[in-house]
Scaffold this motif. Structure first.
Motif, PDB file in Angstrom:
ATOM      1  N   ALA A  10       0.820  -1.223   0.000  1.00 52.44           N
ATOM      2  CA  ALA A  10       0.000   0.000   0.000  1.00 52.44           C
ATOM      3  C   ALA A  10       0.848   1.265   0.000  1.00 52.44           C
ATOM      4  N   GLY A  11       2.185   1.111   0.087  1.00 48.74           N
ATOM      5  CA  GLY A  11       3.072   2.274   0.050  1.00 48.74           C
ATOM      6  C   GLY A  11       3.414   2.647  -1.382  1.00 48.74           C
ATOM      7  N   TYR A  12       4.154   3.726  -1.532  1.00 51.40           N
ATOM      8  CA  TYR A  12       4.459   4.218  -2.880  1.00 51.40           C
ATOM      9  C   TYR A  12       5.255   3.207  -3.702  1.00 51.40           C
ATOM     10  N   SER A  13       6.358   2.704  -3.153  1.00 54.41           N
ATOM     11  CA  SER A  13       7.146   1.776  -3.968  1.00 54.41           C
ATOM     12  C   SER A  13       6.476   0.417  -4.054  1.00 54.41           C
ATOM     13  N   GLY A  14       5.801  -0.008  -2.971  1.00 60.37           N
ATOM     14  CA  GLY A  14       5.137  -1.313  -2.991  1.00 60.37           C
ATOM     15  C   GLY A  14       4.002  -1.378  -4.007  1.00 60.37           C
ATOM     16  N   THR A  33       0.597  -7.194   0.732  1.00 57.78           N
ATOM     17  CA  THR A  33       0.267  -7.021   2.149  1.00 57.78           C
ATOM     18  C   THR A  33       0.144  -5.558   2.557  1.00 57.78           C
ATOM     19  N   ALA A  34      -0.694  -5.353   3.555  1.00 61.29           N
ATOM     20  CA  ALA A  34      -0.887  -4.040   4.168  1.00 61.29           C
ATOM     21  C   ALA A  34      -1.451  -4.280   5.560  1.00 61.29           C
ATOM     22  N   ARG A  35      -1.357  -3.263   6.401  1.00 59.37           N
ATOM     23  CA  ARG A  35      -1.963  -3.375   7.729  1.00 59.37           C
ATOM     24  C   ARG A  35      -3.303  -2.631   7.702  1.00 59.37           C
ATOM     25  N   ALA A  36      -3.265  -1.325   7.744  1.00 63.60           N
ATOM     26  CA  ALA A  36      -4.512  -0.549   7.832  1.00 63.60           C
ATOM     27  C   ALA A  36      -5.446  -0.811   6.646  1.00 63.60           C
ATOM     28  N   VAL A  71      10.284  -6.627  -0.125  1.00 67.01           N
ATOM     29  CA  VAL A  71       9.868  -5.997   1.129  1.00 67.01           C
ATOM     30  C   VAL A  71      10.020  -4.479   0.980  1.00 67.01           C
ATOM     31  N   CYS A  72       8.899  -3.790   1.106  1.00 67.12           N
ATOM     32  CA  CYS A  72       8.849  -2.330   0.896  1.00 67.12           C
ATOM     33  C   CYS A  72       8.465  -1.625   2.184  1.00 67.12           C
ATOM     34  N   TYR A  73       9.058  -2.040   3.286  1.00 61.66           N
ATOM     35  CA  TYR A  73       8.804  -1.455   4.591  1.00 61.66           C
ATOM     36  C   TYR A  73       9.843  -0.371   4.893  1.00 61.66           C
ATOM     37  N   PRO A  74       9.550   0.472   5.878  1.00 63.82           N
ATOM     38  CA  PRO A  74      10.590   1.397   6.353  1.00 63.82           C
ATOM     39  C   PRO A  74      11.763   0.613   6.939  1.00 63.82           C
ATOM     40  N   VAL A  95      13.704  -3.646  -0.524  1.00 68.82           N
ATOM     41  CA  VAL A  95      13.696  -2.302  -1.113  1.00 68.82           C
ATOM     42  C   VAL A  95      14.145  -1.262  -0.073  1.00 68.82           C
ATOM     43  N   SER A  96      14.117  -1.628   1.181  1.00 70.91           N
ATOM     44  CA  SER A  96      14.571  -0.711   2.235  1.00 70.91           C
ATOM     45  C   SER A  96      16.099  -0.705   2.298  1.00 70.91           C
ATOM     46  N   ALA A  97      16.619   0.054   3.251  1.00 65.79           N
ATOM     47  CA  ALA A  97      18.078   0.187   3.395  1.00 65.79           C
ATOM     48  C   ALA A  97      18.703  -0.926   4.229  1.00 65.79           C
ATOM     49  N   VAL A 174       9.103  14.452  -4.555  1.00 62.76           N
ATOM     50  CA  VAL A 174       8.597  14.304  -3.188  1.00 62.76           C
ATOM     51  C   VAL A 174       8.147  12.871  -2.884  1.00 62.76           C
ATOM     52  N   SER A 175       7.825  12.082  -3.899  1.00 64.65           N
ATOM     53  CA  SER A 175       7.435  10.694  -3.620  1.00 64.65           C
ATOM     54  C   SER A 175       8.580   9.910  -2.987  1.00 64.65           C
ATOM     55  N   GLY A 176       9.806  10.430  -3.086  1.00 68.01           N
ATOM     56  CA  GLY A 176      10.947   9.783  -2.435  1.00 68.01           C
ATOM     57  C   GLY A 176      10.785   9.692  -0.934  1.00 68.01           C
ATOM     58  N   ALA A 177       9.941  10.525  -0.361  1.00 68.45           N
ATOM     59  CA  ALA A 177       9.756  10.536   1.097  1.00 68.45           C
ATOM     60  C   ALA A 177       8.685   9.550   1.558  1.00 68.45           C
ATOM     61  N   GLY A 178       8.041   8.835   0.617  1.00 70.11           N
ATOM     62  CA  GLY A 178       7.001   7.885   1.024  1.00 70.11           C
ATOM     63  C   GLY A 178       5.665   8.570   1.215  1.00 70.11           C
ATOM     64  N   LYS A 179       4.650   7.770   1.565  1.00 67.76           N
ATOM     65  CA  LYS A 179       3.283   8.282   1.518  1.00 67.76           C
ATOM     66  C   LYS A 179       2.822   8.973   2.803  1.00 67.76           C
ATOM     67  N   THR A 180       3.598   8.827   3.877  1.00 75.05           N
ATOM     68  CA  THR A 180       3.145   9.425   5.137  1.00 75.05           C
ATOM     69  C   THR A 180       3.411  10.926   5.147  1.00 75.05           C
ATOM     70  N   ASP A 299      13.915   7.769 -12.345  1.00 75.61           N
ATOM     71  CA  ASP A 299      12.647   7.906 -11.615  1.00 75.61           C
ATOM     72  C   ASP A 299      12.878   7.218 -10.268  1.00 75.61           C
ATOM     73  N   ASN A 300      12.695   7.951  -9.173  1.00 78.36           N
ATOM     74  CA  ASN A 300      12.996   7.360  -7.860  1.00 78.36           C
ATOM     75  C   ASN A 300      12.133   6.145  -7.551  1.00 78.36           C
ATOM     76  N   LEU A 301      10.926   6.080  -8.124  1.00 75.73           N
ATOM     77  CA  LEU A 301      10.088   4.896  -7.913  1.00 75.73           C
ATOM     78  C   LEU A 301      10.304   3.849  -9.015  1.00 75.73           C
ATOM     79  N   LYS A 303      13.724   3.128 -11.605  1.00 79.58           N
ATOM     80  CA  LYS A 303      15.073   2.575 -11.407  1.00 79.58           C
ATOM     81  C   LYS A 303      15.554   2.786  -9.967  1.00 79.58           C
ATOM     82  N   GLY A 304      14.897   3.740  -9.263  1.00 77.48           N
ATOM     83  CA  GLY A 304      15.283   3.997  -7.875  1.00 77.48           C
ATOM     84  C   GLY A 304      14.580   3.112  -6.861  1.00 77.48           C
ATOM     85  N   ALA A 305      13.631   2.277  -7.284  1.00 74.29           N
ATOM     86  CA  ALA A 305      12.912   1.431  -6.309  1.00 74.29           C
ATOM     87  C   ALA A 305      12.248   0.244  -7.024  1.00 74.29           C
TER      88      ALA A 305
HETATM   89  N1  LIG Z   1       9.861   6.281  -2.156  1.00 72.89           N
HETATM   90  C1  LIG Z   1      10.999   6.069  -2.796  1.00 72.89           C
HETATM   91  O1  LIG Z   1      11.299   6.761  -3.798  1.00 72.89           O
HETATM   92  C2  LIG Z   1      11.951   4.986  -2.353  1.00 72.89           C
HETATM   93  C3  LIG Z   1      13.044   4.701  -3.174  1.00 72.89           C
HETATM   94  C4  LIG Z   1      13.942   3.697  -2.789  1.00 72.89           C
HETATM   95  C5  LIG Z   1      13.753   3.028  -1.592  1.00 72.89           C
HETATM   96  N2  LIG Z   1      12.698   3.355  -0.803  1.00 72.89           N
HETATM   97  C6  LIG Z   1      12.547   2.604   0.449  1.00 72.89           C
HETATM   98  O2  LIG Z   1      11.473   1.695   0.287  1.00 72.89           O
HETATM   99  C7  LIG Z   1      10.794   1.521   1.524  1.00 72.89           C
HETATM  100  C8  LIG Z   1       9.330   1.904   1.318  1.00 72.89           C
HETATM  101  O3  LIG Z   1       9.301   3.247   0.894  1.00 72.89           O
HETATM  102  P1  LIG Z   1       7.990   3.956   0.386  1.00 72.89           P
HETATM  103  O4  LIG Z   1       8.402   5.295  -0.093  1.00 72.89           O
HETATM  104  O5  LIG Z   1       7.234   3.038  -0.494  1.00 72.89           O
HETATM  105  O6  LIG Z   1       7.253   4.130   1.789  1.00 72.89           O
HETATM  106  P2  LIG Z   1       5.703   4.344   2.132  1.00 72.89           P
HETATM  107  O7  LIG Z   1       5.011   4.926   0.965  1.00 72.89           O
HETATM  108  O8  LIG Z   1       5.693   5.112   3.405  1.00 72.89           O
HETATM  109  O9  LIG Z   1       5.197   2.867   2.373  1.00 72.89           O
HETATM  110  C9  LIG Z   1       5.731   2.072   3.416  1.00 72.89           C
HETATM  111  C10 LIG Z   1       4.762   0.941   3.692  1.00 72.89           C
HETATM  112  O10 LIG Z   1       5.317   0.149   4.741  1.00 72.89           O
HETATM  113  C11 LIG Z   1       4.263  -0.301   5.595  1.00 72.89           C
HETATM  114  N3  LIG Z   1       4.746  -0.302   6.989  1.00 72.89           N
HETATM  115  C12 LIG Z   1       5.034  -1.388   7.723  1.00 72.89           C
HETATM  116  N4  LIG Z   1       5.483  -1.060   8.929  1.00 72.89           N
HETATM  117  C13 LIG Z   1       5.465   0.274   8.987  1.00 72.89           C
HETATM  118  C14 LIG Z   1       5.804   1.212   9.982  1.00 72.89           C
HETATM  119  N5  LIG Z   1       6.239   0.816  11.198  1.00 72.89           N
HETATM  120  N6  LIG Z   1       5.674   2.524   9.702  1.00 72.89           N
HETATM  121  C15 LIG Z   1       5.240   2.931   8.499  1.00 72.89           C
HETATM  122  N7  LIG Z   1       4.904   2.065   7.491  1.00 72.89           N
HETATM  123  C16 LIG Z   1       5.003   0.759   7.750  1.00 72.89           C
HETATM  124  C17 LIG Z   1       3.096   0.666   5.363  1.00 72.89           C
HETATM  125  O11 LIG Z   1       1.978  -0.076   4.996  1.00 72.89           O
HETATM  126  P3  LIG Z   1       0.853  -0.495   6.040  1.00 72.89           P
HETATM  127  O12 LIG Z   1       0.625   0.683   6.946  1.00 72.89           O
HETATM  128  O13 LIG Z   1      -0.306  -0.857   5.208  1.00 72.89           O
HETATM  129  O14 LIG Z   1       1.427  -1.670   6.739  1.00 72.89           O
HETATM  130  C18 LIG Z   1       3.440   1.460   4.130  1.00 72.89           C
HETATM  131  O15 LIG Z   1       2.508   1.246   3.081  1.00 72.89           O
HETATM  132  C19 LIG Z   1      11.499   2.415   2.539  1.00 72.89           C
HETATM  133  O16 LIG Z   1      12.413   1.658   3.263  1.00 72.89           O
HETATM  134  C20 LIG Z   1      12.196   3.445   1.662  1.00 72.89           C
HETATM  135  O17 LIG Z   1      13.334   3.976   2.272  1.00 72.89           O
HETATM  136  C21 LIG Z   1      11.786   4.308  -1.154  1.00 72.89           C
END
Ligand SMILES: NC(=O)c1ccc[n+]([C@@H]2O[C@H](COP(=O)([O-])OP(=O)(O)OC[C@H]3O[C@@H](n4cnc5c(N)ncnc54)[C@H](OP(=O)(O)O)[C@@H]3O)[C@@H](O)[C@H]2O)c1
Length: 326
Positions: A10-14, A33-36, A71-74, A95-97, A174-180, A299-301, A303-305
């Motif tokens: 449910a996150g941006y990269s996932g 998978t997603a929680r909420a 795995v696309c979690y923080p 996909v995380s660090a 800005v999508s690089g910062a995730g969806k929160t 594109d950060n999402l 080739k970047g993800a």
């Molecule tokens: N955005 C980018 O451009 C980018 C690029 C390269 C790498 N990344 C990395 O890829 C990972 C995911 O990034 P994203 O940008 O897709 O993030 P995101 O949009 O914030 O999505 C993260 C997902 O992880 C789940 N999650 C599980 N445990 C969590 C927690 N304790 N707190 C918050 N979310 C939690 C959330 O889904 P539920 O709430 O449904 O469980 C959420 O949908 C990160 O590690 C990020 O550093 C991101």
């Protein structure tokens, strides 16, 4: 057909990843998978991708050997789940660090947690096919590069042994910062403005230095676009500066056989790579000052993800590297 689970769909990269896997000719989308958002269709959460799969809580009892997962979690959250999946015989693209830094001692310092599985850190392969293509197919854990490292390394790797004193000035959508949402990525903070952040303290600094084999000064900026990342890189040649034609040829040779990296003649813009898995790089020489000026854009999402993750999944599954991405 390989089954690919997307954890954190449910996150941006996932969500982008789930869409790429769903449309892939050789992969079957497993758990998304997603929680909420568990119980909702992914297309309700991310309508732009039109994926009908229903989001669910991760069910570790229903995964098994032969499966692949992303795995696309923080960070810190990901490490735990990656370990659980690998222990069940699943091969994972993280996909995380959490598996990018080779020295587990760097995790408390840069990411604020003690890594629970240093054994997996030790065996993880850094998921940059332009450098580690031969090691990725057999890996149990592939550490997808960070978005800033991806663009910076592609711009610098062909000359890593020729330069020193590296400075990277990078701009991300800005999508690089995730969806929160946070105050720093609020529309009013980002629109019509550009600012540096985490100067001298960004977590991607040790990752870039690790792969480049030397320290770097790295300054990220947030720019008011959705997707895209540009790294403008400067470095001093340790010997004589090469002729521009020779430098360009070195990049062309380095990326020969790497279908997603295009060596271009003019400094590239984000527009050229948005919504794709392509990277463009452009090397130039400041002959008077003996300096490299090199650009990398992705594109950060893409080739970047998510795109990079699918490129790695292709290699892990023995599929053509471009399948589902061209
Ligand atoms: N955005 C980018 O451009 C980018 C690029 C390269 C790498 N990344 C990395 O890829 C990972 C995911 O990034 P994203 O940008 O897709 O993030 P995101 O949009 O914030 O999505 C993260 C997902 O992880 C789940 N999650 C599980 N445990 C969590 C927690 N304790 N707190 C918050 N979310 C939690 C959330 O889904 P539920 O709430 O449904 O469980 C959420 O949908 C990160 O590690 C990020 O550093 C991101």
């Amino acid at each position: 057909m390989s089954t690919v689970h997307v954890v954190g769909a449910a996150g941006y990269s996932g969500a982008q990843l789930a869409a790429l896997v769903d449309a892939h000719p050789a992969f079957t989308l497993g758990q998304v998978t997603a929680r909420a958002d568990a119980g909702r269709r992914l297309r309700e959460v991310a309508p732009e991708y039109r994926v009908d799969a229903v989001l669910q809580e991760l069910d570790l009892d229903s995964v098994g050997p032969g499966d692949l997962a992303c795995v696309c979690y923080p960070h810190a959250e990901a490490a735990r789940v990656v370990g659980d999946l690998v222990d069940r015989g699943v091969r994972v693209v993280d996909v995380s660090a959490d598996h990018r830094l080779r020295d587990p001692a760097l995790y408390p310092e840069w990411y604020g947690f003690a890594h629970p599985r240093p054994d997996l850190v030790a065996e993880a392969v850094y998921g940059l096919p332009e450098r580690y293509r031969d090691a990725i197919p057999a890996a149990r854990v592939v550490a997808n590069p960070g978005c800033y490292p991806e663009a910076s390394l592609l711009a610098l790797l062909p000359v890593a042994d020729l330069v020193t004193d590296v400075v990277i000035d990078a701009k991300s959508g800005v999508s690089g910062a995730g969806k929160t949402p946070t105050a720093a990525v609020h529309y009013c903070a980002v629109a019509d403005s550009v600012a540096a952040y985490k100067v001298l303290a960004h977590r991607h600094t040790p990752e870039i230095a690790q792969e480049l084999g030397q320290p770097v000064t790295f300054t990220p900026h947030l720019v008011p676009v959705d997707r895209g990342l540009l790294a403008s890189c400067y470095a001093r040649f340790t010997g004589d500066a090469p002729h521009p034609d020779d430098l360009r040829q070195r990049y062309v040779d380095f990326y020969s056989g790497h279908p997603f990296v295009e060596v271009v003649e003019q400094p590239p813009g984000m527009r050229a790579v948005q919504h794709t898995n392509y990277a463009q790089v452009c090397p130039m020489v400041d002959s008077e000052r003996g300096r490299l000026v090199a650009f990398g854009v992705i594109d950060n999402l893409g080739k970047g993800a998510a795109g990079q993750a699918v490129q790695n999944l292709n290699l892990m599954a023995g599929r053509p590297e471009t399948e589902g991405l061209a």
